[in-house]
Design a protein around this motif. Structure first.
Motif, short mmCIF file in Angstrom:
data_model
loop_
_atom_site.label_atom_id
_atom_site.label_comp_id
_atom_site.label_asym_id
_atom_site.label_seq_id
_atom_site.Cartn_x
_atom_site.Cartn_y
_atom_site.Cartn_z
N ILE A 249 0.84 -1.20 0.00
CA ILE A 249 0.00 0.00 0.00
C ILE A 249 0.87 1.25 0.00
O ILE A 249 1.96 1.27 0.56
N PRO A 250 0.39 2.31 -0.69
CA PRO A 250 1.17 3.55 -0.73
C PRO A 250 1.30 4.15 0.67
O PRO A 250 0.35 4.11 1.46
N VAL A 251 2.46 4.67 0.95
CA VAL A 251 2.74 5.31 2.24
C VAL A 251 3.30 6.70 1.97
O VAL A 251 4.19 6.87 1.14
N VAL A 252 2.74 7.69 2.65
CA VAL A 252 3.27 9.05 2.56
C VAL A 252 3.86 9.39 3.92
O VAL A 252 3.17 9.28 4.94
N LEU A 253 5.12 9.76 3.93
CA LEU A 253 5.76 10.23 5.16
C LEU A 253 5.58 11.74 5.23
O LEU A 253 6.14 12.47 4.41
#
Lengths: 400, 400
Positions: free
Chosen positions: A283-287
Motif C-alpha cells: 500500500i502507498p505510504v506518505v511520510l
C-alpha cells in the motif's frame, strides 16, 4: 520575510546521498501508485458527494408517457383555434394536475387561469393553445437506457433528484479510501499540543476518505514503526513525523525496512522532508513531516492527492484558482517549489504576500486568502505580474 | 427550447389578487427573516466546517518561547563568525530537535548538515550562522490574546491545526439550523418516485442544516398542513408541493391560516409558485413548488439562503462564478428572472445554452456545467456577450 538558507540546507544537503525529487516527480509517483477504488453498492439516500463507479441509466423513458406540466385542463389543441376573451370556446376537456398522464386524445394543457369549467367534460377557453403546450413529452428528460449520470460523476443535489425520479434506490459508488494514520514523531512537543491529527482528520474526510486506524507508534522507535507499517490494513497509510535528519528520525528508514522508500526529500517548501513509498503489503505510504505547516502542505500535495484519486475525485488541489495581480513583489528561491501565502490587496483583483509559513506557521494560512505555487525554476513574480492564486474555501475574488 | 407562455400565465395571472414578487423582494424577505443562530460549545475535533460564534484567541504567545525550527545545534551566533570549510570553528553548542526550547545563551540553530559534534558541549561549524537563524521566535505565530480565528470564520483544515496548537479543545460554533420538511403535495405522482426529498436532504446537509423532522402531511389536506405548521419545532420549515393554483393546492392557504403568508408567486423561473411566510410560532416557512426543477431552484435561492444565513455561512449561492462568453444567443423572457442552464462550449471560456428546465427537467442541471441567472429586465444575451456563469461543484472553467 522571505526564505532563508536553512531550508536549502535541509533540502539539499541532508539527503545528499540521493538527489531530492522535484515536485513533479513526486506527484507523478503518487499518480502512478494510486487508482480509483472499485465500486460498492450505496443507497441513494447516502450517496450525496460520492463518485459513481458505473453509469446510471434510465430503465424506461422519463417521463414514461406524456404528462401535464401544470394544473389545468387537458384539451385537443386544434379545437381551441379561434378562442378569445370575446369568443370563449367550449371544448371537451379533462381537469388534470401537474404530473398526471395526458388523457387519450388530448395533446395540450390549458392553465387554470386561461379557462374555466364549462359543464361536465367541457371547459371554456379564452385563448388558443398549441399542440404539446404545457405537456412534458414522453422521454423529454431521458430516453430509455439513456445515461442519467456517467461513471466518475460526483453526485450533487440535482443528480439525487434525477436518479430518484428514475426509481434508482441504490448506486454503485467508488469505495471510500481507508486511511491509516501512524504518528511516528513526537506528538506535539514540549507541552505544545499536536496540530497534525486535527488537521489530518478534517482533510481526510474533506477528500472523501475514512480514517480506519490512528496509531501512536512508540515514540521514535524504528522497529515499532516498521512493524506497524508492515501490517497496516488500509488503502493508504500516512506516517506523521520523524521524517527529518535527526538521529532519532526513523520514518524513512522504517519504511525502507518494512517495504520500499521510493522518494525522500522533495524540493517543496514547506514540506521538504516528505517521503513516499510502499509498505510491505504494497500500500502507498506518505511520510508527512511533523512540523505543522510542512505536514499540511505535504498532505495537500501528496497524501490528499492520493486519497482524492483513490476516491475517484478530481485529484487536483481542492481549492479553486483564478488569475490575480501581484500588488507587491513575491520572491521565491530557485530550486524549490514554494507555497507562498497571500492575502487580498487593497485594490480589487490584487494579492500581496504574507510572511512565509516558516516564519509565522499556520497563521500564514489562517490569516490569508490563498496561496501561490511558485515553481522551482522561478525566482518569483515582480509587482504587477499576473499570478494564479489558489483561494481557500469561502473566499471569492473580484476578478472582473 | 425557450420559455413558452404557460409560465407567464402561471406567474402573472394565477396570483392576480396580489402582484407577484420580484426575486430581489423575495431575497430581501429571506434576509430580513433570518439571522445567525447563537453559538453552542463544540469539541474541536467535530468543528470542521462549522462557523465560529465567537473569536478564538491565543491564551499565551505562540510559540511560548524561542524554539529550534529544525534539528541541529543551538549556538551563539556571534561565535560562528569566520567559520568555513577551510576554517571549521569549534564553538559551545547544544544538540536540539525541532521544537525544543532554545537553551539559555543560544540565539541560533545550525542545521545538522552544517556542523558536526566537536566534543562534549561543542560543535564544529563549517559556516557562519546569523542571530535568530532557524529559530521560531516567541510570539511569531501569535501574540498573547491575538485572535487566531475571528467570529464568523468557517473552520477549515489549517484553523483546526492552529487552534489545537493553542490548546483550544472546544469552540463556540454557530448552532446548526434545525430544518423541518413537510411534504404537502402529492409525493411523487402516478408511480413516479419522489425526487424532492433526496434533493432536499442533501442540500440541507450541504448548507450546514440538520433535518429534525420530515413529515408527510395528509395529502392535499389544508387543515392538516395548517395544524402541522402551527406546531413545527425548528428554525425553519420547508413545505414541499401544493403551491400551485389547483383547487387542491392548499400550501399557501394553510400557511396563511397557521401564521402569515408574506409572499406567494415570485417572478422566477423555475420556481414561480414559491411562497414565503411564518408559522404561528414565528419561524420562517418556505413553500417550495412540487415540480422537481422548481423545488430545486426555490430551495437554492430562498430556503438554502435562509439556512446558510442561520448557519452563519456566506448566504450566496454555494457555487463559484466566473465570467465566460456566450457561444450562442441566450434568450430570456422579460419580467421573469430565469435560471438558464448552460454547458461549456467548444471553445475554452465559452458556454452555450441547454434546453430549459421546463423542457428537460433536472437533466438541464445534470447534463450541464452551470447556469446563468438572467434578471427580470433582461431579454437575455447575444452571442459573444460576456456573462457570469455559476459553475456546479467540480467544474473548472478555463478562463484564461
Amino acid at each position: 520575510m522571505l526564505p532563508v538558507r536553512r531550508s536549502d540546507r535541509v533540502g539539499v544537503e541532508v539527503f545528499s546521498d540521493r538527489p531530492i525529487a522535484a515536485l513533479a516527480e513526486a506527484v507523478a509517483w503518487i499518480d502512478a501508485a494510486t487508482f480509483r477504488l472499485p465500486g460498492e453498492p450505496v443507497p441513494l439516500g447516502e450517496a450525496a458527494g460520492r463518485v459513481l463507479a458505473a453509469d446510471c441509466r434510465a430503465e424506461h423513458a422519463m417521463p414514461d408517457r406524456d404528462r401535464a406540466a401544470l394544473d389545468g385542463f387537458a384539451v385537443e389543441a386544434q379545437r381551441s383555434v379561434g378562442a378569445s376573451a370575446y369568443n370563449p370556446l367550449a371544448v371537451p376537456a379533462a381537469a388534470v394536475a401537474a404530473g398526471d398522464p395526458l388523457p387519450a386524445g388530448m395533446d395540450a394543457v390549458v392553465p387554470l387561469a386561461a379557462a374555466e369549467p364549462g359543464g361536465p367534460g367541457n371547459a371554456l377557453l379564452v385563448e388558443p393553445v398549441a399542440p404539446s403546450e404545457n405537456i412534458e413529452r414522453q422521454g423529454a428528460v431521458a430516453a430509455p437506457d439513456a445515461i442519467l449520470a456517467a461513471a466518475g460523476t460526483r453526485l450533487a443535489v440535482p443528480h439525487l433528484g434525477l436518479l430518484a425520479a428514475a426509481g434508482i434506490a441504490e448506486v454503485a459508488a467508488v469505495r471510500q479510501p481507508r486511511v491509516a494514520i501512524l504518528l511516528a514523531g513526537p506528538v506535539g512537543s514540549q507541552g505544545v499540543p499536536d496540530s497534525n491529527r486535527p488537521m489530518l482528520r478534517a482533510a481526510v474526510v474533506r477528500d472523501g476518505g475514512i480514517i480506519v486506524a490512528e496509531e501512536l507508534v512508540a515514540e521514535r522507535s524504528r522497529p515499532a514503526l516498521a512493524a506497524t507499517l508492515a501490517v497496516a490494513a488500509s488503502d493508504i497509510a500516512l506516517v506523521v513525523g520523524g521524517t527529518g535528519a535527526g538521529t532519532d528520525d526513523h520514518a524513512a528508514a522504517a519504511l525502507a525496512e518494512a517495504g520500499e522508500l521510493a522518494l525522500h526529500g522533495i524540493a517543496l517548501r514547506p514540506g521538504e522532508t516528505t517521503g513516499l513509498g510502499r509498505s510491505g503489503a504494497g500500500i502507498p505510504v506518505v511520510l508527512l513531516p511533523g512540523a505543522p505547516p510542512a505536514c499540511l502542505w505535504s498532505y495537500e500535495l501528496f497524501a490528499g492527492r492520493a486519497i482524492r484519486r483513490l476516491a475517484g475525485r478530481d485529484p487536483s488541489l481542492p481549492f479553486r484558482h483564478c488569475r490575480m495581480t501581484a500588488a507587491r513583489k513575491i520572491v521565491s528561491m530557485v530550486g524549490m517549489t514554494e507555497i507562498c501565502p497571500v492575502r487580498f490587496g487593497g485594490a480589487p483583483g490584487t494579492v500581496e504576500p504574507l510572511p512565509a509559513f516558516a516564519e509565522i506557521g499556520l497563521t500564514a494560512a489562517t490569516a490569508g486568502d490563498g496561496f501561490i505555487i511558485i515553481p522551482e525554476a522561478s525566482e518569483g513574480h515582480p509587482q504587477g505580474a499576473s499570478v494564479i492564486v489558489h483561494l481557500y474555501e469561502d473566499r471569492e475574488a473580484e476578478t472582473g
